[in-house]
Design a protein around this motif. Structure first.
Motif, short mmCIF file in Angstrom:
data_model
loop_
_atom_site.label_atom_id
_atom_site.label_comp_id
_atom_site.label_asym_id
_atom_site.label_seq_id
_atom_site.Cartn_x
_atom_site.Cartn_y
_atom_site.Cartn_z
N ALA A 1 -8.09 -16.26 52.36
CA ALA A 1 -8.54 -17.05 52.24
C ALA A 1 -8.46 -17.82 51.29
O ALA A 1 -7.86 -19.62 51.96
CB ALA A 1 -9.76 -16.83 53.31
N ASP A 2 -8.46 -18.15 50.27
CA ASP A 2 -8.81 -18.96 49.21
C ASP A 2 -7.81 -19.61 48.72
O ASP A 2 -6.58 -20.48 48.44
CB ASP A 2 -9.40 -19.19 47.93
CG ASP A 2 -11.06 -18.91 48.47
OD1 ASP A 2 -11.09 -19.31 49.40
OD2 ASP A 2 -12.06 -18.44 47.15
N GLU B 1 -5.21 -21.43 51.19
CA GLU B 1 -5.96 -23.12 51.84
C GLU B 1 -5.36 -24.01 50.19
O GLU B 1 -4.64 -24.61 50.82
CB GLU B 1 -7.54 -23.18 51.24
CG GLU B 1 -7.42 -24.30 52.02
CD GLU B 1 -9.11 -24.24 51.93
OE1 GLU B 1 -9.69 -25.20 52.41
OE2 GLU B 1 -9.99 -23.07 52.14
N GLY C 1 -1.57 -24.27 51.26
CA GLY C 1 -1.27 -25.34 52.29
C GLY C 1 -1.77 -26.54 52.57
O GLY C 1 -1.85 -28.18 52.61
N LYS C 2 -2.25 -26.71 51.07
CA LYS C 2 -2.97 -27.83 50.58
C LYS C 2 -2.10 -28.71 49.24
O LYS C 2 -1.72 -29.97 49.04
CB LYS C 2 -4.58 -28.09 50.24
CG LYS C 2 -5.55 -28.00 51.29
CD LYS C 2 -6.52 -28.07 50.71
CE LYS C 2 -7.51 -27.92 51.06
NZ LYS C 2 -9.34 -28.17 50.68
N ARG D 1 -16.24 -32.41 52.03
CA ARG D 1 -15.63 -31.81 52.43
C ARG D 1 -14.07 -32.82 52.23
O ARG D 1 -13.27 -31.91 52.34
CB ARG D 1 -15.84 -31.48 53.79
CG ARG D 1 -16.76 -30.82 53.77
CD ARG D 1 -17.70 -30.18 55.66
NE ARG D 1 -16.19 -28.86 55.79
CZ ARG D 1 -15.72 -29.01 57.35
NH1 ARG D 1 -17.20 -29.29 58.31
NH2 ARG D 1 -14.96 -28.93 57.36
N GLY E 1 -2.79 -30.48 54.01
CA GLY E 1 -3.70 -29.21 54.79
C GLY E 1 -4.38 -31.11 55.90
O GLY E 1 -5.53 -30.36 56.30
#
Length: 461
Positions: free
Chosen positions: A216-217, A220, A223-224, A386, A440
């Motif tokens: 998942a990391d 992510e 995606g960024k 965040r 992202g």
């Protein structure tokens, strides 16, 4: 009247109530249960174990412990009743040492004969004591004389006094002979083994879920637009398959971007060569005749650079820590050089890991649009745990709400607010949204407190 007697309408009402209750219970259950995979998996293991041990403990305490205690209490009561009966048949004028000796040697009871005083008043009964209730009930069944019992003391003995006609028999019995005293061993074994199993389950789950978290990391981070370093398939077979599929997808995307970048570089080189040739040929023409053509060539070159920048997206840039307050201040100075009145502010930790050039182009396009159609521009940034949020406000004519999604389409320009006379290729907002989504995040448009348009860049950090 039952639900069936109320007809179809009653059944529909009951079904609607059932659906509503089910939806409320599902919403409450989803709210109170943990959201992460690790705590949920741990809950799946812990909950059945706790329920099973609770049932086993209840059955043990209810069946085994109570039954054994009642039987032991019945045996002690029989011994006490035998001592009382023996005292009745023995001559009262003789020494009772034989009674005490028989009771101690054969029954394990310590017997003493006291004066015929009244029995002590009843003491407080324990709130939950199987021994007290069972022993009192069994003695009352077998001994018809008045008696007094004490099981509350902390010693290892139980004291029973029986009032006879001419004396009071005081009898001491061992506490562990009247109830199951080894029940705590079972409970300790049960709790100990449960703790060992839970420890093994926690360690095993931690090792099994860590590869999922790493996947998942990595997804992510990719995606960024950041590098995915030191990631390789690990864990169970299904998790490895997902990781291999992710790496293969990542390679295909990178290969496609590389091929597109190579193609666009060739197209850019060829078209720049032609434009350079046009400029050289225009340089030999008379000054008055080539002015308009030079302007058209310059405009064509600017549009070509914009198209190539939109299609290329600078995929090779690496994310790095960037001071967003300085970046926003540079954009403010550029806006003032273009003739606008601009302000800039930033709140929160300024260092953010982003692709600085791409993000500057993203926010810069929004600022340029604001400068082109308004006189006052306000740039503000905010960074929390965040999100990084940058807003660009202006006091221009704005964009109608129903067209705020259309303007992100490539080559689209609005004639009323963002018209062609103002220049531009119609790619500024498209490039800005592509850059934000590559990080992202996204770009959204709304009404500005200044009366014009507010463009908001929202990127996860």
């Amino acid at each position: 009247m039952s639900v069936a007697d109320s007809g179809p309408s009653g059944l529909k009402t009951f079904a609607g109530w059932l659906r509503t209750a089910n939806a409320r219970f599902a919403a409450w259950f989803n709210r109170v249960t943990p959201k992460g995979l690790y705590p949920r998996s741990l809950l799946i293991i812990v909950t059945p174990m706790v329920i099973l041990q609770s049932v086993v403990a209840f059955v043990f305490m209810e069946r085994h412990y109570n039954t054994v205690t009642r039987r032991l209490s019945a045996a002690v009561s029989q011994d006490i009743s035998a001592v009382v009966a023996l005292y009745d048949v023995l001559p009262k004028d003789k020494e009772l040492s034989a009674l005490r000796r028989i009771a101690w040697r054969n029954l394990g009871l310590n017997v003493a004969v006291l004066p015929p005083d009244p029995l002590p008043p009843p003491g407080p009964k324990p709130f939950f004591s199987v021994l007290d209730s069972a022993l009192s009930r069994e003695i009352g069944r077998r001994v018809k004389a008045p008696f007094w019992i004490d099981t509350v003391g902390r010693s290892n003995l139980i004291e029973v006094r029986v009032k006879m006609d001419d004396a009071v028999l005081r009898i001491f019995a061992q506490r562990n002979a009247a109830y199951a005293s080894n029940s705590h061993i079972f409970l300790l074994w049960m709790v100990g083994t449960s703790l060992v199993l839970l420890t093994v389950a926690i360690l095993f789950l931690r090792n099994q879920i860590r590869p999922i978290e790493n996947l998942a990391d990595a997804a992510e981070a990719f995606g960024k637009g950041r590098d995915v370093e030191n990631f390789r398939p690990r864990g169970a077979r299904e998790v490895r398959r997902a990781a291999v599929a992710f790496l293969e997808m990542k390679r295909r995307i990178e290969r496609q971007i590389e091929q597109r970048t190579t193609m666009l570089a060739g197209v850019s080189h060829d078209m720049r060569t032609i434009l350079t040739r046009f400029k050289l040929e225009l340089a030999f023409l008379p000054e008055g005749e080539s002015e308009a053509l030079k302007k058209d060539v310059d405009e064509l070159q600017g549009m070509l650079e914009a198209y190539l920048a939109f299609a290329r997206g600078d995929p090779g840039e690496q994310a790095a820590l960037t001071d967003m307050s300085e970046l926003i201040e540079d954009l403010r100075l550029n806006a003032e050089r273009d003739g606008a009145t601009a302000t800039a502010s930033f709140m929160g930790p300024p260092l953010v890991e982003v692709k600085a050039d791409q993000l500057k182009r993203c926010i810069g396009n929004l600022v340029n649009n604001a400068v082109r159609h308004a006189g006052t521009v306000a740039i503000s940034g905010n960074r929390d745990a965040r999100w990084l949020i940058v807003t660009v406000d202006d006091d221009g004519p704005g964009i109608p709400e129903e067209k705020r999604e259309e303007v992100f389409r490539p080559f689209l320009r609005l004639d009323d607010a963002r018209n062609q006379d103002a220049g531009g290729s119609g790619l500024g907002l498209s490039i800005a949204r592509d850059v934000a989504r590559a990080h992202g995040g996204d770009v959204t448009l709304a009404d500005s407190p200044m009366g014009g348009l507010r463009a908001t860049v929202r990127i996860p950090v």
